[in-house]
Design a protein around this motif. Sequence first.
Motif, PDB file in Angstrom:
ATOM      1  N   ILE A 183      15.290  -4.375  -2.186  1.00  0.00           N
ATOM      2  CA  ILE A 183      13.974  -5.209  -2.555  1.00  0.00           C
ATOM      3  C   ILE A 183      13.663  -6.604  -2.086  1.00  0.00           C
ATOM      4  O   ILE A 183      14.584  -7.160  -2.156  1.00  0.00           O
ATOM      5  CB  ILE A 183      13.760  -5.188  -4.041  1.00  0.00           C
ATOM      6  CG1 ILE A 183      14.248  -3.875  -4.875  1.00  0.00           C
ATOM      7  CG2 ILE A 183      12.557  -5.702  -4.694  1.00  0.00           C
ATOM      8  CD1 ILE A 183      14.505  -3.829  -6.265  1.00  0.00           C
ATOM      9  N   ILE A 184      12.514  -6.645  -1.649  1.00  0.00           N
ATOM     10  CA  ILE A 184      12.016  -7.910  -1.068  1.00  0.00           C
ATOM     11  C   ILE A 184      10.922  -8.400  -1.956  1.00  0.00           C
ATOM     12  O   ILE A 184       9.714  -7.999  -1.728  1.00  0.00           O
ATOM     13  CB  ILE A 184      11.652  -8.044   0.347  1.00  0.00           C
ATOM     14  CG1 ILE A 184      12.906  -7.269   1.345  1.00  0.00           C
ATOM     15  CG2 ILE A 184      11.136  -9.369   0.907  1.00  0.00           C
ATOM     16  CD1 ILE A 184      12.331  -7.297   2.845  1.00  0.00           C
ATOM     17  N   GLU A 185      11.214  -9.218  -2.952  1.00  0.00           N
ATOM     18  CA  GLU A 185      10.197  -9.505  -3.923  1.00  0.00           C
ATOM     19  C   GLU A 185       9.368 -10.917  -3.442  1.00  0.00           C
ATOM     20  O   GLU A 185       9.872 -11.733  -3.056  1.00  0.00           O
ATOM     21  CB  GLU A 185      11.191 -10.009  -5.167  1.00  0.00           C
ATOM     22  CG  GLU A 185      10.406 -10.071  -6.535  1.00  0.00           C
ATOM     23  CD  GLU A 185      11.137 -10.191  -7.757  1.00  0.00           C
ATOM     24  OE1 GLU A 185      11.022 -11.091  -8.370  1.00  0.00           O
ATOM     25  OE2 GLU A 185      11.829  -9.202  -8.115  1.00  0.00           O
ATOM     26  N   GLY A 186       8.344 -10.696  -3.682  1.00  0.00           N
ATOM     27  CA  GLY A 186       7.233 -11.696  -3.600  1.00  0.00           C
ATOM     28  C   GLY A 186       6.431 -12.168  -4.671  1.00  0.00           C
ATOM     29  O   GLY A 186       6.709 -11.576  -5.740  1.00  0.00           O
ATOM     30  N   PRO A 187       5.661 -13.123  -4.845  1.00  0.00           N
ATOM     31  CA  PRO A 187       5.034 -13.448  -5.966  1.00  0.00           C
ATOM     32  C   PRO A 187       4.190 -12.333  -6.664  1.00  0.00           C
ATOM     33  O   PRO A 187       4.127 -12.467  -7.787  1.00  0.00           O
ATOM     34  CB  PRO A 187       4.297 -14.796  -5.461  1.00  0.00           C
ATOM     35  CG  PRO A 187       4.254 -14.863  -4.236  1.00  0.00           C
ATOM     36  CD  PRO A 187       5.342 -13.919  -3.665  1.00  0.00           C
ATOM     37  N   VAL A 188       3.398 -12.016  -5.636  1.00  0.00           N
ATOM     38  CA  VAL A 188       2.415 -10.769  -6.293  1.00  0.00           C
ATOM     39  C   VAL A 188       2.730  -9.581  -6.062  1.00  0.00           C
ATOM     40  O   VAL A 188       2.863  -8.506  -6.642  1.00  0.00           O
ATOM     41  CB  VAL A 188       1.234 -11.008  -5.593  1.00  0.00           C
ATOM     42  CG1 VAL A 188       0.074  -9.769  -6.060  1.00  0.00           C
ATOM     43  CG2 VAL A 188       0.676 -12.654  -6.067  1.00  0.00           C
ATOM     44  N   VAL A 189       3.472  -9.091  -4.694  1.00  0.00           N
ATOM     45  CA  VAL A 189       3.776  -7.647  -4.275  1.00  0.00           C
ATOM     46  C   VAL A 189       5.240  -7.811  -3.732  1.00  0.00           C
ATOM     47  O   VAL A 189       5.493  -8.827  -3.255  1.00  0.00           O
ATOM     48  CB  VAL A 189       2.940  -6.904  -3.141  1.00  0.00           C
ATOM     49  CG1 VAL A 189       1.460  -6.789  -3.764  1.00  0.00           C
ATOM     50  CG2 VAL A 189       2.889  -7.959  -2.124  1.00  0.00           C
ATOM     51  N   SER A 190       5.943  -6.616  -3.672  1.00  0.00           N
ATOM     52  CA  SER A 190       7.293  -6.457  -3.468  1.00  0.00           C
ATOM     53  C   SER A 190       7.364  -5.466  -2.434  1.00  0.00           C
ATOM     54  O   SER A 190       6.710  -4.535  -2.631  1.00  0.00           O
ATOM     55  CB  SER A 190       8.250  -6.666  -4.556  1.00  0.00           C
ATOM     56  OG  SER A 190       8.055  -7.502  -5.323  1.00  0.00           O
ATOM     57  N   GLU A 191       8.432  -5.460  -1.429  1.00  0.00           N
ATOM     58  CA  GLU A 191       8.617  -4.150  -0.799  1.00  0.00           C
ATOM     59  C   GLU A 191       9.712  -3.549  -1.126  1.00  0.00           C
ATOM     60  O   GLU A 191      10.787  -4.256  -1.273  1.00  0.00           O
ATOM     61  CB  GLU A 191       9.005  -4.590   0.900  1.00  0.00           C
ATOM     62  CG  GLU A 191       7.759  -5.115   1.672  1.00  0.00           C
ATOM     63  CD  GLU A 191       8.194  -5.375   3.098  1.00  0.00           C
ATOM     64  OE1 GLU A 191       8.931  -4.761   3.491  1.00  0.00           O
ATOM     65  OE2 GLU A 191       7.747  -6.509   3.360  1.00  0.00           O
ATOM     66  N   VAL A 192       9.729  -2.425  -1.276  1.00  0.00           N
ATOM     67  CA  VAL A 192      10.994  -1.724  -1.947  1.00  0.00           C
ATOM     68  C   VAL A 192      11.330  -0.492  -1.035  1.00  0.00           C
ATOM     69  O   VAL A 192      10.593   0.392  -0.671  1.00  0.00           O
ATOM     70  CB  VAL A 192      10.941  -1.029  -3.416  1.00  0.00           C
ATOM     71  CG1 VAL A 192      11.857  -0.292  -3.977  1.00  0.00           C
ATOM     72  CG2 VAL A 192      10.147  -1.816  -4.307  1.00  0.00           C
ATOM     73  N   ASP A 193      12.780  -0.787  -0.209  1.00  0.00           N
ATOM     74  CA  ASP A 193      13.207   0.248   0.558  1.00  0.00           C
ATOM     75  C   ASP A 193      13.952   1.340  -0.480  1.00  0.00           C
ATOM     76  O   ASP A 193      14.843   0.965  -0.941  1.00  0.00           O
ATOM     77  CB  ASP A 193      13.924  -0.305   1.581  1.00  0.00           C
ATOM     78  CG  ASP A 193      13.442  -1.069   2.747  1.00  0.00           C
ATOM     79  OD1 ASP A 193      11.909  -0.964   2.792  1.00  0.00           O
ATOM     80  OD2 ASP A 193      13.710  -2.000   3.539  1.00  0.00           O
ATOM     81  N   VAL A 194      13.684   2.793  -0.105  1.00  0.00           N
ATOM     82  CA  VAL A 194      14.325   3.633  -0.724  1.00  0.00           C
ATOM     83  C   VAL A 194      15.267   4.518   0.222  1.00  0.00           C
ATOM     84  O   VAL A 194      14.456   4.897   1.234  1.00  0.00           O
ATOM     85  CB  VAL A 194      13.395   4.744  -1.515  1.00  0.00           C
ATOM     86  CG1 VAL A 194      14.060   5.755  -2.241  1.00  0.00           C
ATOM     87  CG2 VAL A 194      12.443   3.658  -2.533  1.00  0.00           C
ATOM     88  N   SER A 214       5.227  -4.312 -11.088  1.00  0.00           N
ATOM     89  CA  SER A 214       5.821  -3.069 -11.354  1.00  0.00           C
ATOM     90  C   SER A 214       7.426  -2.646 -11.022  1.00  0.00           C
ATOM     91  O   SER A 214       8.069  -2.067 -11.806  1.00  0.00           O
ATOM     92  CB  SER A 214       4.955  -1.904 -10.500  1.00  0.00           C
ATOM     93  OG  SER A 214       3.501  -1.725 -10.862  1.00  0.00           O
ATOM     94  N   VAL A 215       7.662  -3.501 -10.067  1.00  0.00           N
ATOM     95  CA  VAL A 215       9.187  -3.716 -10.028  1.00  0.00           C
ATOM     96  C   VAL A 215      10.013  -4.143 -11.318  1.00  0.00           C
ATOM     97  O   VAL A 215      10.977  -3.573 -11.702  1.00  0.00           O
ATOM     98  CB  VAL A 215       9.507  -4.785  -8.872  1.00  0.00           C
ATOM     99  CG1 VAL A 215      11.037  -4.871  -8.656  1.00  0.00           C
ATOM    100  CG2 VAL A 215       8.950  -4.167  -7.694  1.00  0.00           C
ATOM    101  N   LYS A 216       9.380  -5.109 -11.799  1.00  0.00           N
ATOM    102  CA  LYS A 216      10.061  -5.615 -13.318  1.00  0.00           C
ATOM    103  C   LYS A 216       9.839  -4.391 -14.178  1.00  0.00           C
ATOM    104  O   LYS A 216      10.874  -4.152 -14.910  1.00  0.00           O
ATOM    105  CB  LYS A 216       9.322  -6.800 -13.613  1.00  0.00           C
ATOM    106  CG  LYS A 216       9.708  -7.979 -12.371  1.00  0.00           C
ATOM    107  CD  LYS A 216       9.374  -9.334 -13.265  1.00  0.00           C
ATOM    108  CE  LYS A 216       9.336 -10.331 -11.995  1.00  0.00           C
ATOM    109  NZ  LYS A 216      10.711 -10.639 -11.202  1.00  0.00           N
TER     110      LYS A 216
END
Length: 72
Positions: A19-30, A45-47
């Motif tokens: 998970i590369i978390e940003g202030p507004v959006v994050s990238e989630v590798d599955v 949504s990640v949280k």
Amino acid sequence: MSIKSVNARNQFQGVVKEIIEGPVVSEVDVETPSGIVTSVITTRSVKELGLQVGTPVLALVKSTEVSIATLA
């Protein structure tokens, strides 16, 4: 909560690899049996989903367009 049915036909079971978390959006590798699927979702949504590395997930892919390019 369980999912009874969805209209997204492309579904991949996998595990959150990164998970590369940003202030507004994050990238989630599955990580799936077929390879890595990356999703960009809101950090909120990640949280709310409680996503962490190792969380088992279902990646649902619904798209109205798929672009294709040729390789040089």
